[in-house]
Design a protein around this motif. Structure first.
Motif: not given
Length: 285
Positions: A119-122, A178-180, A221-223
């Motif tokens: 997970a990278v955004q949420a 960063s999500v946390l 880094l693609e997601g």
């Protein structure tokens, strides 16, 4: 995985004729309600739900809950007609709980013997608390209506049943720091979210790892992506972005994601270090 959703209110799936069932029930409910001299507002009060929900069911854009049909039957003097449809509705809802584009993954996730989330955004959807998930749905753009938010929320929380399965699937999570640090839903709600993550991280069937933001190298880094192994089948990968979801079955492409996940885990904090970090985070908010 964040679980992106469709922009319009979801119609029940056309698969196996279930849309026709829900459309017919909606039309039947509308006729029965009017014959009983009830407005949508009055029926909503009797059945303990919203007027918007009654409207959505009558228009065939929302699938009725079995409990709703049982409560509505005497209210509209249906004489058992609506209640008789409960078993069919339960079966149809099991097939249409998720949007069509998501259903292939939802089915694989529920049957998997191994699941690995990056997970990278949420926070991954399967780990989200009600307050966190509601914030994700409520603040996305374009905006969802209240009926869609309610349904998306119920569907997302239903996926957590996987933690109660036995034998349990092997599960691992690698989440960007960063999500946390992003308190979606407000700081109090996010403390609850962090506590739920810590609870999951303590389970012996779960490995949870954090990738610190200060890492100088990064292989993905693609997601975000998910790896899962259905029972008796090869591992597959799942990716999604802005309504575009893809379940990857090609062995060579899946191998690429598997290799990437291995490198990510190697660069992350260990599960013990990650749990220690998570347990300290609520006090830092």
């Amino acid at each position: 995985m964040s679980g992106n959703e469709e922009e319009r209110p979801e119609r029940p799936s056309e698969v196996d004729g279930t849309a026709h069932l829900f459309s017919a029930l909606g039309k039947m409910l509308k006729v029965l309600r009017r014959n009983a001299g009830l407005s949508q507002t009055e029926l909503a009060e009797i059945t303990h739900c919203s007027e918007d929900l009654i409207s959505a069911i009558e228009r065939g854009v929302r699938t009725p809950q079995p409990d709703f049909l049982i409560r509505a039957d005497p209210a509209v003097r249906a004489g058992g007609v609506l209640a008789a449809a409960v078993d069919d509705v339960r079966e149809a809802r099991a097939r249409t709980r998720h949007p069509d584009w998501f259903r292939s993954f939802a089915k694989a996730e529920g049957e998997a013997v191994a699941l690995h989330y990056y997970a990278v955004q949420a926070v991954p959807g399967i780990l989200q608390t009600p307050a966190y998930a509601e914030s994700v749905f409520r603040h996305r753009r374009p905006l969802y209506d209240e009926v869609t938010i309610e349904k998306r929320l119920a569907d997302r929380l239903a996926r957590r049943v996987i933690f109660e399965k036995w034998p349990a699937p092997t599960m691992s999570f690698v989440v960007e720091e960063s999500v946390l640090r992003r308190p979606l839903g407000g700081r109090e709600a996010f403390r609850e979210q962090l506590c739920l993550i810590a609870e999951a991280a303590r389970m012996r069937t779960v490995h949870f790892q954090i990738i610190p933001t200060d890492r100088e190298e990064h292989p993905a880094l693609e997601g975000a992506f998910t790896l899962l192994t259905p029972k008796g089948r090869r591992e597959v990968a799942y990716i999604e972005s802005y309504r575009h979801a893809r379940l990857i079955t090609d062995p060579e492409e899946v191998r690429m994601y598997t290799e990437r996940y291995g490198v990510i885990r190697a660069q992350a904090l260990t599960p013990y270090e990650s749990l220690d970090a998570i347990e300290k985070m609520p006090g830092e908010l």
